[in-house]
Design a protein around this motif. Structure first.
Motif, PDB file in Angstrom:
ATOM      1  N   GLY A 142      -1.800  -2.761 -16.241  1.00 38.57           N
ATOM      2  CA  GLY A 142      -3.193  -3.165 -16.351  1.00 38.57           C
ATOM      3  C   GLY A 142      -4.088  -2.658 -15.230  1.00 38.57           C
ATOM      4  N   GLN A 143      -3.532  -1.879 -14.313  1.00 37.19           N
ATOM      5  CA  GLN A 143      -4.299  -1.333 -13.187  1.00 37.19           C
ATOM      6  C   GLN A 143      -4.519   0.163 -13.399  1.00 37.19           C
ATOM      7  N   ASN A 144      -5.729   0.631 -13.073  1.00 34.85           N
ATOM      8  CA  ASN A 144      -5.942   2.077 -13.134  1.00 34.85           C
ATOM      9  C   ASN A 144      -5.363   2.733 -11.881  1.00 34.85           C
ATOM     10  N   ARG A 145      -5.357   4.040 -11.860  1.00 32.07           N
ATOM     11  CA  ARG A 145      -4.735   4.793 -10.757  1.00 32.07           C
ATOM     12  C   ARG A 145      -5.356   4.450  -9.397  1.00 32.07           C
ATOM     13  N   VAL A 146      -6.663   4.342  -9.361  1.00 32.12           N
ATOM     14  CA  VAL A 146      -7.346   4.045  -8.098  1.00 32.12           C
ATOM     15  C   VAL A 146      -6.963   2.654  -7.591  1.00 32.12           C
ATOM     16  N   ASN A 147      -6.948   1.670  -8.465  1.00 30.98           N
ATOM     17  CA  ASN A 147      -6.564   0.315  -8.037  1.00 30.98           C
ATOM     18  C   ASN A 147      -5.114   0.258  -7.578  1.00 30.98           C
ATOM     19  N   ARG A 148      -4.256   0.993  -8.243  1.00 30.73           N
ATOM     20  CA  ARG A 148      -2.849   1.038  -7.826  1.00 30.73           C
ATOM     21  C   ARG A 148      -2.730   1.588  -6.409  1.00 30.73           C
ATOM     22  N   GLN A 149      -3.452   2.670  -6.158  1.00 28.20           N
ATOM     23  CA  GLN A 149      -3.392   3.269  -4.822  1.00 28.20           C
ATOM     24  C   GLN A 149      -3.974   2.326  -3.776  1.00 28.20           C
ATOM     25  N   ARG A 150      -5.024   1.625  -4.124  1.00 28.96           N
ATOM     26  CA  ARG A 150      -5.600   0.656  -3.191  1.00 28.96           C
ATOM     27  C   ARG A 150      -4.590  -0.431  -2.841  1.00 28.96           C
ATOM     28  N   LEU A 151      -3.846  -0.890  -3.846  1.00 29.73           N
ATOM     29  CA  LEU A 151      -2.827  -1.906  -3.604  1.00 29.73           C
ATOM     30  C   LEU A 151      -1.767  -1.398  -2.619  1.00 29.73           C
ATOM     31  N   VAL A 152      -1.324  -0.164  -2.821  1.00 27.96           N
ATOM     32  CA  VAL A 152      -0.303   0.405  -1.944  1.00 27.96           C
ATOM     33  C   VAL A 152      -0.859   0.632  -0.547  1.00 27.96           C
ATOM     34  N   TYR A 153      -2.048   1.211  -0.462  1.00 27.41           N
ATOM     35  CA  TYR A 153      -2.660   1.432   0.852  1.00 27.41           C
ATOM     36  C   TYR A 153      -2.881   0.108   1.583  1.00 27.41           C
ATOM     37  N   GLY A 154      -3.261  -0.921   0.855  1.00 28.27           N
ATOM     38  CA  GLY A 154      -3.438  -2.234   1.466  1.00 28.27           C
ATOM     39  C   GLY A 154      -2.130  -2.782   2.017  1.00 28.27           C
ATOM     40  N   ALA A 155      -1.064  -2.615   1.271  1.00 31.18           N
ATOM     41  CA  ALA A 155       0.241  -3.101   1.711  1.00 31.18           C
ATOM     42  C   ALA A 155       0.730  -2.355   2.957  1.00 31.18           C
ATOM     43  N   LEU A 156       0.394  -1.081   3.041  1.00 34.59           N
ATOM     44  CA  LEU A 156       0.862  -0.235   4.153  1.00 34.59           C
ATOM     45  C   LEU A 156      -0.206  -0.034   5.229  1.00 34.59           C
ATOM     46  N   ASP A 157      -1.232  -0.843   5.213  1.00 40.17           N
ATOM     47  CA  ASP A 157      -2.404  -0.663   6.074  1.00 40.17           C
ATOM     48  C   ASP A 157      -2.051  -0.415   7.537  1.00 40.17           C
ATOM     49  N   ASP A 158      -1.228  -1.251   8.122  1.00 37.64           N
ATOM     50  CA  ASP A 158      -0.918  -1.116   9.550  1.00 37.64           C
ATOM     51  C   ASP A 158      -0.205   0.202   9.843  1.00 37.64           C
ATOM     52  N   LEU A 159       0.749   0.567   9.007  1.00 38.63           N
ATOM     53  CA  LEU A 159       1.452   1.840   9.210  1.00 38.63           C
ATOM     54  C   LEU A 159       0.513   3.029   9.037  1.00 38.63           C
ATOM     55  N   LEU A 160      -0.384   2.945   8.072  1.00 43.63           N
ATOM     56  CA  LEU A 160      -1.326   4.042   7.852  1.00 43.63           C
ATOM     57  C   LEU A 160      -2.295   4.195   9.022  1.00 43.63           C
ATOM     58  N   LYS A 161      -2.639   3.112   9.640  1.00 41.68           N
ATOM     59  CA  LYS A 161      -3.553   3.172  10.790  1.00 41.68           C
ATOM     60  C   LYS A 161      -2.864   3.681  12.048  1.00 41.68           C
ATOM     61  N   ASN A 162      -1.567   3.392  12.188  1.00 38.48           N
ATOM     62  CA  ASN A 162      -0.904   3.644  13.469  1.00 38.48           C
ATOM     63  C   ASN A 162       0.181   4.716  13.470  1.00 38.48           C
ATOM     64  N   ARG A 163       0.788   5.014  12.321  1.00 36.37           N
ATOM     65  CA  ARG A 163       1.922   5.947  12.344  1.00 36.37           C
ATOM     66  C   ARG A 163       1.894   7.013  11.260  1.00 36.37           C
ATOM     67  N   VAL A 164       1.417   6.680  10.087  1.00 34.61           N
ATOM     68  CA  VAL A 164       1.477   7.615   8.967  1.00 34.61           C
ATOM     69  C   VAL A 164       0.151   8.357   8.846  1.00 34.61           C
ATOM     70  N   HIS A 165       0.230   9.667   8.902  1.00 35.06           N
ATOM     71  CA  HIS A 165      -0.975  10.491   8.816  1.00 35.06           C
ATOM     72  C   HIS A 165      -1.328  10.819   7.371  1.00 35.06           C
ATOM     73  N   ALA A 166      -0.308  11.048   6.531  1.00 34.03           N
ATOM     74  CA  ALA A 166      -0.559  11.440   5.146  1.00 34.03           C
ATOM     75  C   ALA A 166       0.465  10.783   4.224  1.00 34.03           C
ATOM     76  N   LEU A 167      -0.038  10.315   3.074  1.00 33.33           N
ATOM     77  CA  LEU A 167       0.821   9.665   2.093  1.00 33.33           C
ATOM     78  C   LEU A 167       0.391  10.113   0.703  1.00 33.33           C
ATOM     79  N   ALA A 168       1.263  10.873   0.035  1.00 33.53           N
ATOM     80  CA  ALA A 168       1.012  11.288  -1.347  1.00 33.53           C
ATOM     81  C   ALA A 168       1.655  10.250  -2.259  1.00 33.53           C
ATOM     82  N   LEU A 169       0.872   9.709  -3.188  1.00 34.65           N
ATOM     83  CA  LEU A 169       1.342   8.611  -4.030  1.00 34.65           C
ATOM     84  C   LEU A 169       1.435   8.980  -5.503  1.00 34.65           C
ATOM     85  N   LYS A 170       2.492   8.492  -6.136  1.00 36.14           N
ATOM     86  CA  LYS A 170       2.612   8.457  -7.590  1.00 36.14           C
ATOM     87  C   LYS A 170       2.965   7.017  -7.910  1.00 36.14           C
ATOM     88  N   THR A 171       2.106   6.360  -8.669  1.00 38.71           N
ATOM     89  CA  THR A 171       2.328   4.961  -9.028  1.00 38.71           C
ATOM     90  C   THR A 171       2.361   4.860 -10.548  1.00 38.71           C
TER      91      THR A 171
END
Length: 94
Positions: A54-83
């Motif tokens: 029931g989620q579109n691609r953009v919402n799915r990515q937002r959910l994943v980015y939200g879950a990984l927020d701290d790592l994305l801010k501090n350690r991960v520079h790039a994340l390619a997603l397939k959801t």
């Protein structure tokens, strides 16, 4: 704890995936801007989960980015997603 394991733990807890593939692409980016000399800065991630129904691609990515927020801010520079949902994954597999 390694970054890859942290990602796996967070995604597993948040999305209970039926399939999870995480590839560390950092070696391909060594020496580039944003590459962390410690490694584990660039990843490709495939998540197959009912959580995406029931989620579109953009919402799915937002959910994943939200879950990984701290790592994305501090350690991960790039994340390619397939959801994908389990149904989408099954259709893709033929």
């Amino acid at each position: 704890m390694q970054v890859a394991q942290q990602i796996r733990d967070i995604i597993t807890a948040q999305f209970t995936p039926e399939k999870l593939e995480l590839i560390d692409d950092s070696a391909k980016h060594a020496g580039h801007s944003g590459a962390d000399p410690r490694g584990e800065s660039h990843f490709s991630l495939l998540i197959v989960s009912k959580s995406f129904e029931g989620q579109n691609r953009v919402n799915r990515q937002r959910l994943v980015y939200g879950a990984l927020d701290d790592l994305l801010k501090n350690r991960v520079h790039a994340l390619a997603l397939k959801t994908m949902t389990p149904e989408e994954w099954a259709n893709r597999q033929g």
